[in-house]
Motif scaffolding. Structure first.
Motif, short mmCIF file in Angstrom:
data_model
loop_
_atom_site.label_atom_id
_atom_site.label_comp_id
_atom_site.label_asym_id
_atom_site.label_seq_id
_atom_site.Cartn_x
_atom_site.Cartn_y
_atom_site.Cartn_z
N UNK A 36 -7.46 -19.37 27.59
CA UNK A 36 -8.02 -18.38 26.65
C UNK A 36 -9.11 -19.04 25.80
N UNK A 37 -10.02 -19.76 26.45
CA UNK A 37 -10.95 -20.65 25.75
C UNK A 37 -11.95 -19.92 24.87
N UNK A 38 -12.15 -18.63 25.11
CA UNK A 38 -13.10 -17.85 24.30
C UNK A 38 -12.40 -16.88 23.36
N UNK A 39 -11.10 -17.06 23.17
CA UNK A 39 -10.31 -16.18 22.30
C UNK A 39 -10.06 -16.90 20.99
N UNK A 40 -10.77 -16.49 19.95
CA UNK A 40 -10.75 -17.23 18.69
C UNK A 40 -9.36 -17.32 18.08
N UNK A 41 -8.62 -16.22 18.05
CA UNK A 41 -7.31 -16.28 17.38
C UNK A 41 -6.38 -17.23 18.12
N UNK A 42 -6.52 -17.31 19.44
CA UNK A 42 -5.66 -18.23 20.19
C UNK A 42 -6.01 -19.68 19.85
N UNK A 43 -7.30 -19.99 19.79
CA UNK A 43 -7.70 -21.33 19.43
C UNK A 43 -7.19 -21.75 18.06
N UNK A 44 -7.19 -20.81 17.13
CA UNK A 44 -6.66 -21.10 15.79
C UNK A 44 -5.14 -21.27 15.82
N UNK A 45 -4.47 -20.45 16.61
CA UNK A 45 -3.00 -20.52 16.65
C UNK A 45 -2.52 -21.81 17.30
N UNK A 46 -3.20 -22.24 18.37
CA UNK A 46 -2.81 -23.51 19.00
C UNK A 46 -3.32 -24.70 18.19
#
Length: 291
Positions: A118-128
């Motif tokens: 999910x490299x372009x999904x901002x909320x996922x990057x923040x959550x991980x």
């Protein structure tokens, strides 16, 4: 007796004796779907999590079906655990359900390659906490314990010798509020690549008291990430399992899900704050498997 044997014995004691006081009938969904590189250690990892779960009063279910990411299905779980995911493993409706789950206090755990999806999904990057950038060749390396008071590191030696991939990241997880607990000792292995600004010391494992993937002032559960876990042999090691389960049990104690809070909006509906008996039922969905 060597220090390694002592550490592994202590880790095994942690697995057997500590868990029952940490979680109460918690239910976790392992999501192990991949769209790019696939680790052959995924089945070993799932089996290790499911077989050790009852010792911690945790029921693990596993799916690789993104259609299971609906509000109704995710609401049954006290945490989501992303395991070695790569690439675009969720479609837009599934991402919306995932975001809604986090906004309701759902907890999140990510292991190894889960920082590479999910490299372009901002909320996922923040959550991980940060997205994976690259890693040098698999080799022996030393991991330094930055904080030995955390349940995922309290059993580890100050310098933990591992054979694993030393991940580099595209950003510094500390910039979104993560607390570092493990750091790759860059003098202990060979890496000829060029780092992006991932911060110092080198991030290897971290936690977030309030997951940064929530929207606005929504209720936030906890988030935990470790970049270790590449090999089948790693998932058969008591010390590594103690590290992982220490992170999992810490995450569950957010008090935002039904395993601990009867007023929570997500979590195992069969959980009881006064019971220590794990639920014996299994999911009726053909896309889910449980221990």
């Amino acid at each position: 007796m060597t220090s390694t044997v002592i550490c592994r014995s202590a880790a095994l004691l942690l697995l057997l004796l500590v868990p029952s006081s940490l979680a109460t009938n918690a239910k976790i969904l392992i999501y192990s779907a991949t769209a790019d590189f696939r680790h052959d250690s995924i089945p070993t990892a799932v089996q290790a999590l499911q077989s050790n779960g009852p010792s911690f009063d945790i029921q693990f279910e596993n799916t690789e079906d993104k259609a299971q990411f609906t509000d109704q299905t995710l609401a049954q779980y006290d945490a989501l655990l992303f395991l070695d995911n790569t690439g675009e493993v969720l479609d837009d409706p599934a991402k919306v359900a995932f975001q809604n789950y986090l906004n309701l206090g759902g907890n999140f755990i990510a292991i190894h390659a889960a920082s590479d999806c999910l490299r372009n999904t901002t909320f996922y990057g923040h959550e991980v906490g940060a997205f994976f950038d690259y890693h040098p060749a698999l080799q022996n390396a030393t991991v330094d314990v930055i904080d030995n008071s955390h349940p995922s590191t309290s059993m580890l030696p100050a310098q933990w010798h591992v054979q694993d991939e030393m991940y580099n990241f595209k950003s510094d997880p500390r910039t979104i509020g993560a607390t570092m607990i493990l750091s790759a000792n860059e003098s202990s292995y060979t890496d000829t690549g060029t780092h992006l600004d991932q911060g110092i010391p080198h991030p290897t494992a971290w936690f977030q008291e309030r997951g940064a993937g929530v929207e606005g002032d929504a209720l936030a559960g906890r988030s935990f990430y470790t970049s270790l876990g590449h090999l089948n042999e790693t998932w058969q090691d008591d010390l590594f399992l103690a590290h992982v389960f220490g992170g999992i049990t810490w995450t569950l104690q957010s008090n935002t899900t039904l395993a601990f809070n009867s007023s929570a909006q997500v979590g195992n509906p069969l959980a009881s704050t006064s019971s220590t008996t794990s639920p014996s039922g299994t999911s009726t969905s053909p896309a889910l498997s449980s221990s």
